[in-house]
Write a protein that holds these residues in place. Structure first.
Motif, short mmCIF file in Angstrom:
data_model
loop_
_atom_site.label_atom_id
_atom_site.label_comp_id
_atom_site.label_asym_id
_atom_site.label_seq_id
_atom_site.Cartn_x
_atom_site.Cartn_y
_atom_site.Cartn_z
N MET A 4 -2.53 17.71 -17.43
CA MET A 4 -1.74 17.48 -16.23
C MET A 4 -0.80 16.32 -16.56
SD MET A 4 -0.52 16.81 -13.32
CE MET A 4 -1.05 15.19 -12.77
N PRO A 5 0.37 16.62 -17.11
CA PRO A 5 1.21 15.57 -17.69
C PRO A 5 2.03 14.76 -16.69
CG PRO A 5 2.25 17.71 -17.96
CD PRO A 5 0.92 17.97 -17.33
N ALA A 6 2.01 15.11 -15.40
CA ALA A 6 2.81 14.34 -14.44
C ALA A 6 2.18 12.96 -14.23
CB ALA A 6 2.89 15.08 -13.11
N ARG A 7 3.01 11.93 -14.20
CA ARG A 7 2.51 10.62 -13.78
C ARG A 7 2.36 10.69 -12.26
NH1 ARG A 7 6.76 6.24 -15.73
NH2 ARG A 7 5.02 4.79 -15.69
N VAL A 8 1.22 10.25 -11.76
CA VAL A 8 1.00 10.30 -10.31
C VAL A 8 0.84 8.87 -9.79
CG1 VAL A 8 -0.53 11.07 -8.46
CG2 VAL A 8 -0.09 12.57 -10.41
N PHE A 9 1.73 8.49 -8.87
CA PHE A 9 1.58 7.19 -8.20
C PHE A 9 1.12 7.48 -6.78
CE2 PHE A 9 4.67 6.37 -11.56
CZ PHE A 9 4.10 5.26 -12.16
N SER A 10 -0.05 6.96 -6.44
CA SER A 10 -0.64 7.28 -5.14
C SER A 10 -0.80 6.00 -4.34
CB SER A 10 -2.00 7.94 -5.39
OG SER A 10 -2.80 7.85 -4.24
N GLY A 11 -0.53 6.09 -3.04
CA GLY A 11 -0.77 4.94 -2.16
C GLY A 11 0.44 4.58 -1.32
N ASN A 12 0.20 3.67 -0.39
CA ASN A 12 1.27 3.26 0.51
C ASN A 12 2.44 2.65 -0.26
OD1 ASN A 12 2.42 2.70 3.08
ND2 ASN A 12 1.80 0.57 2.85
N ASP A 13 3.66 3.08 0.07
CA ASP A 13 4.88 2.59 -0.59
C ASP A 13 4.92 2.90 -2.09
OD1 ASP A 13 6.19 1.70 1.63
OD2 ASP A 13 5.39 -0.35 1.50
N ALA A 14 4.34 4.02 -2.47
CA ALA A 14 4.28 4.38 -3.90
C ALA A 14 5.67 4.41 -4.52
CB ALA A 14 3.60 5.73 -4.07
N ILE A 15 6.66 4.92 -3.79
CA ILE A 15 8.02 5.03 -4.37
C ILE A 15 8.61 3.65 -4.59
CG2 ILE A 15 10.37 5.88 -4.00
CD1 ILE A 15 9.17 8.16 -2.34
N LYS A 16 8.55 2.82 -3.54
CA LYS A 16 9.16 1.48 -3.65
C LYS A 16 8.45 0.63 -4.70
CE LYS A 16 10.81 1.34 1.09
NZ LYS A 16 10.69 0.68 2.38
#
Ligand SMILES: [Fe+2]
Length: 358
Positions: A4-16
């Protein structure tokens, strides 16, 4: 293999909080969205803010409809190419995210026609792609699958290419403004992914690890689906994470009979995907070997398949599927060896009829 090669950022304000993971993908983004929900839930503005802060330009292709068509993918591809975009951001539910995958592929192969999506011999390289889910079922942010509507065939067919996102941002706050029906239908889709993925012939200890923890988290969200509890921020994040874990499961295994049955019915009757796959789940579970059935039901917090079906009726309020559509789905699945052979039990016509409800 677990891949599963996608980097996953999880959590509140993940993008910022991880802006660079998005802005490093290119100089001009094509943002692919559905209707107005990406503005309403704030995801679009979070994306715009980090792009503008990094002087990354962007163009928007809005209006990807539910069950996106191959034609809409090609229209967006042309729009992206005309505007010189060099990476793609999909924001929304499964429809926008699946379309964004196919658009990334077709932008990379700009001289090709739509048939490329279904050419098994062709390379699957694509433009960099970020996915931002705003519903809690598809798991597309962690899968390589792009399910598209083939208008001429009157059904949905996945692209044959493996289209993993480069990066995904999984932030539960985007569920805050989602209508309850979408929350419920998509949460039932996540359940279906874990049910179907955990007994799939390709299931391993690693996929079961994702499904097992996802099912436990899913169980703790049941009061929200039933309307007995108002979701708090951490509940919404949990629902979003369940969806991604379920996506990680089917990214390795694929789905089986309930998903296979649902496609012609979703297109023919306009029943939302998560609701549609759930019609078949109880009988599908009943057809399993006891050990598998118990493994799933105990983690999801149901004593038997009937209790699961009662829960489905309560939270999704399903309408009746006309029998001719059930029969068509049955016939179509019978001729689809990949979905049937994915199940490690003998599925006789009689069992398949029972699951199909005919
Ligand atoms: Fe699904």
């Amino acid at each position: 293999m677990f891949y599963m090669p996608a980097r996953v950022f999880s959590g509140n304000d993940a993008i910022k909080d991880h802006a660079e993971a998005l802005t490093s993908l290119g100089r001009r983004a094509l943002i692919v969205m559905g209707g107005g929900s990406a503005r309403k839930n704030g995801s679009f503005f979070d994306v715009v803010e980090v792009l503008e802060n990094a002087d990354v330009e962007f163009e928007c292709f809005e209006g990807i409809k539910e069950n996106p068509t191959v034609e809409s993918v090609m229209e967006a591809r042309d729009f992206g190419l005309e505007n010189g975009c060099d990476f793609v951001i999909g924001i929304g539910g499964g429809s926008a995210m699946d379309a964004a995958k196919a658009i990334s592929l077709m932008m990379k192969h700009s001289d090709e026609t739509w048939e490329y999506l279904y050419d098994k011999e062709a390379p699957s390289d694509m433009l960099p792609l970020a996915e931002i889910p705003t519903t809690c079922g598809t798991g597309s942010e962690a899968t390589a699958v792009s399910v598209l509507t083939r208008t001429e065939l009157n059904t949905k067919k996945s692209s044959v290419h493996k289209l993993f996102p480069t990066v995904s941002f999984v932030d539960g706050k985007y569920l805050k403004t989602a209508p309850k029906s979408i929350l419920n239908n998509t949460a039932m889709d996540a359940l279906a992914h874990m049910v179907e993925g955990s007994i799939h012939r390709k299931a391993t200890e690693y996929t079961r690890m994702c499904a097992a923890h996802g099912l436990e988290l899913w169980k703790s969200c049941k009061p929200i689906l039933l309307g007995e509890k108002v979701p708090e921020d951490e509940d919404l994040q949990k629902m979003m994470d369940v969806s991604t874990m379920a996506g990680m499961t089917i990214a390795q295994t694929g789905t089986t009979i309930p998903h296979g049955l649902s496609y012609p019915i979703t297109i023919g009757c306009g029943i939302p995907h998560g609701k549609c796959v759930s019609y078949f789940q109880a009988e599908f579970i009943r057809a399993m070997e006891k050990e598998d059935r118990d493994w799933i039901l105990s983690r999801a917090g149901f004593s038997d398949p009937d209790e699961l079906n009662d829960f489905f009726v309560k939270v999704c309020n399903p309408e009746k599927i006309p029998s001719e559509f059930r029969e068509r789905a049955y016939e179509e699945l019978k001729s689809n060896p990949s979905k049937l052979s994915a199940v490690p039990y003998e599925i006789t016509n009689e069992i398949l009829k029972r699951i199909s409800g005919i």
